[in-house]
Every structure is written in structure tokens, then in C-alpha cells.
Design an enzyme around this catalytic site. Structure first.
Site, mmCIF file in Angstrom:
data_model
loop_
_atom_site.group_PDB
_atom_site.id
_atom_site.type_symbol
_atom_site.label_atom_id
_atom_site.label_comp_id
_atom_site.label_asym_id
_atom_site.label_seq_id
_atom_site.Cartn_x
_atom_site.Cartn_y
_atom_site.Cartn_z
ATOM 1 N N GLU A 119 2.209 -0.142 6.508
ATOM 2 C CA GLU A 119 1.921 -0.552 5.121
ATOM 3 C C GLU A 119 2.939 -1.567 4.628
ATOM 4 O OE1 GLU A 119 2.670 -0.692 0.973
ATOM 5 O OE2 GLU A 119 3.839 0.681 2.228
ATOM 6 N N ASP A 121 1.455 -5.155 3.498
ATOM 7 C CA ASP A 121 1.631 -5.621 2.126
ATOM 8 C C ASP A 121 2.016 -7.101 2.114
ATOM 9 O OD1 ASP A 121 2.077 -5.289 -0.795
ATOM 10 O OD2 ASP A 121 4.173 -5.578 -0.251
ATOM 11 N N ASP A 171 -2.669 1.495 0.293
ATOM 12 C CA ASP A 171 -1.730 1.514 1.425
ATOM 13 C C ASP A 171 -2.461 1.471 2.771
ATOM 14 O OD1 ASP A 171 0.319 1.655 -0.376
ATOM 15 O OD2 ASP A 171 0.737 3.789 -0.073
ATOM 16 N N GLU A 177 -3.829 -2.000 3.443
ATOM 17 C CA GLU A 177 -2.728 -2.881 3.849
ATOM 18 C C GLU A 177 -2.306 -2.591 5.290
ATOM 19 O OE1 GLU A 177 -0.610 -3.683 -0.509
ATOM 20 O OE2 GLU A 177 0.051 -2.002 0.729
#
Length: 276
Positions: free
Chosen positions: A51, A55, A117, A120
Site C-alpha cells: 500500500e 499510494d 488501501d 493501492e
């Protein structure tokens, strides 16, 4: 699950990928105490490290797309990007893509943050396995399928146009000046209005404890449940001009009423924020 997962991946034109890594992207840390029930080996990890990478990957994918698609200012591009990669939008994408059946979690319900999350983390796996260009292609496929990018872009441009029609030339110039100032002091606008306003106060006054006061409130009971009214009474000096932020927010939850009061204050000083 591997067969159904591979079938699901076909919509992104992905046929060859590390399934162990992909399963990690769908694994929440809550499962660690229930490994035997879910037939998960002790060495299997959760998605948190992925994650972190995903991101950054999604931020770059969306930044590149917006930069090349729309001739907007840095401030507008930042606001648009924050609307596209925030928890709500990515959580909605998670639902639209029907990712839940592949998630390994002991949570009774997946929050928007967890959904965000996982999406991502999914992009982190694509980046690791296929590279940045493939991440861009998958994002484009998702946007074509969901139309979310077009909807957000259209909404943002319409809002800017309406604002310009309602403002005088001096107000338009003031807005441009203030938004350049917010960018220069690195205000993160991908958060709700209260958080953004608190950032501004802390940076302007150089003291993280100098925050707007949201403690003036009243609570009443109605037939529909509790009703909170939060009153914000603050002043702030921006570029040598004093602004009086006297606003009121109303909602059924205290924190949401605070956010509503902050939204009105942010609008008064042209401070961008992400609507919650």
C-alpha cells in the site's frame, strides 16, 4: 480462488502475474490470528508495505494523466488529483470493480480506508510486475469502465466556471493570490475542511497548537435523532489581510458539524479541501 482471480484480471488484460504477491495485496493484517481457517501460511504477509508503494504509484499515474489532459493551474491540478485518489473515490472504485470476493480479512466490514488501501496495493503489484506504463493502461481501462475521471473533471470545471461567474474581477484575483500562497506553504488539500483549516492555522502562526476552536456547540434532540450546531469564531491574517471566520455547521454528528463549519470558513478564504 486463483481461477476466479485470474478471470477477474482479464478485464485489465493481465494474464501473467505473481499470484502470491497479488494475494498479499488482498490480505488485511486482521487475518494473522486466523491463518489456519483461511489456509494462510505463517510466512504470508499483509498488504501494508504494498500500500505504501501503491499510494505513490497512483499519485504519479493520476498526476501524469491530469497534466497531459487538462491545461489547469498547479492549484487546480492538485485539487483534482486529491479528489481522484482520496479514500472515498478509491473505495468506490474498489466496489465498482467488485474486488471484495478476493479480500482475506477478519474484519466484519471493510471500511473505505481498507478498500482504498487494497486498491493501492493492487497497483503496487502491477507496478512491480509490469512497470509504470502498464499501471497507466490499467488506470485508463478502469476510468473508461467507471467514468469517474470524466465525472470529477466535469464537476470541477463546472464549479470553477460557476465561481468565476459569481465573483468580481478583484475577488477572482484574490482567490488566485491566496491559492498560490497555500501552495507555497504546502497545505495538503486532499483532506476534509477541518483538517485543511487546522493545517493553515498551524503554518500561519508557526505553532501546531494554534488551531481553530470548534468547541462552541449545542446539541438538541429531534424526532430524527441528535442534531449538532457547531459555531466557529476565528480570525486569521493572510498576506497582511485579516479575515473573520464566523461560521456555523449543522449535522447529526458532532464531527461532521465541525467539518461543515470548517467548509464554510475555507470557502470564505478560497482554501481548497476535499469534500466529505
Amino acid at each position: 480462488m486463483s481461477n476466479s482471480l485470474m478471470e477477474w484480471l482479464k478485464q485489465f488484460k493481465i494474464e501473467d502475474i505473481n499470484l502470491d504477491l497479488l494475494n498479499t495485496a488482498f490480505t488485511h493484517r486482521s487475518i494473522k490470528g486466523l491463518r489456519q481457517s483461511y489456509k494462510i501460511e505463517e510466512r504470508d504477509d499483509d498488504y501494508e508495505r504494498l500500500e505504501f508503494l501503491g499510494d505513490a504509484v497512483l499519485d504519479l499515474v493520476v498526476s501524469d494523466k491530469l497534466y497531459n489532459r487538462v491545461p489547469l493551474s498547479e492549484g487546480n491540478l492538485t485539487v483534482l488529483r486529491s479528489r481522484m485518489v482520496n479514500e472515498k473515490t478509491l473505495g468506490d472504485l474498489f466496489d465498482a470493480l467488485k474486488m471484495k470476493p478476493f479480500v482475506r480479512s477478519a474484519l466484519p466490514k471493510l471500511s473505505q480506508k481498507v478498500k482504498c488501501d487494497i486498491l493501492e496495493s493492487f497497483f503496487a503489484v502491477i507496478y512491480i510486475e509490469k512497470g509504470f506504463r502498464r499501471c497507466q493502461e490499467v488506470w485508463d481501462l478502469i476510468m473508461k469502465k467507471t467514468k469517474i475521471e470524466d465525472t470529477l473533471l466535469s464537476s470541477h470545471l463546472d464549479t470553477e466556471s460557476i465561481e468565476n461567474d459569481q465573483l468580481t474581477p478583484s475577488q477572482i484575483e484574490e482567490r488566485k493570490t491566496l491559492r498560490r500562497y497555500y501552495e507555497s506553504i504546502e497545505i495538503k488539500t486532499d483532506q476534509n475542511a477541518r483538517n485543511v483549516l487546522e493545517q493553515l492555522f498551524a503554518k500561519v502562526y508557526g505553532d501546531p497548537s494554534m488551531l481553530p476552536d470548534f468547541n462552541d456547540f449545542e446539541k438538541t434532540e429531534t424526532v430524527d435523532g441528535p442534531r449538532f450546531i457547531v459555531r466557529l469564531n476565528e480570525t486569521i491574517i493572510l498576506l497582511e489581510k485579516k479575515y473573520y471566520l464566523h461560521t456555523e455547521g449543522v449535522a447529526r454528528r458532532y464531527k461532521l458539524a465541525q467539518i461543515r463549519a470548517a467548509e464554510k470558513a475555507c470557502d470564505m478564504i478560497y482554501l481548497p479541501y476535499t469534500k466529505r
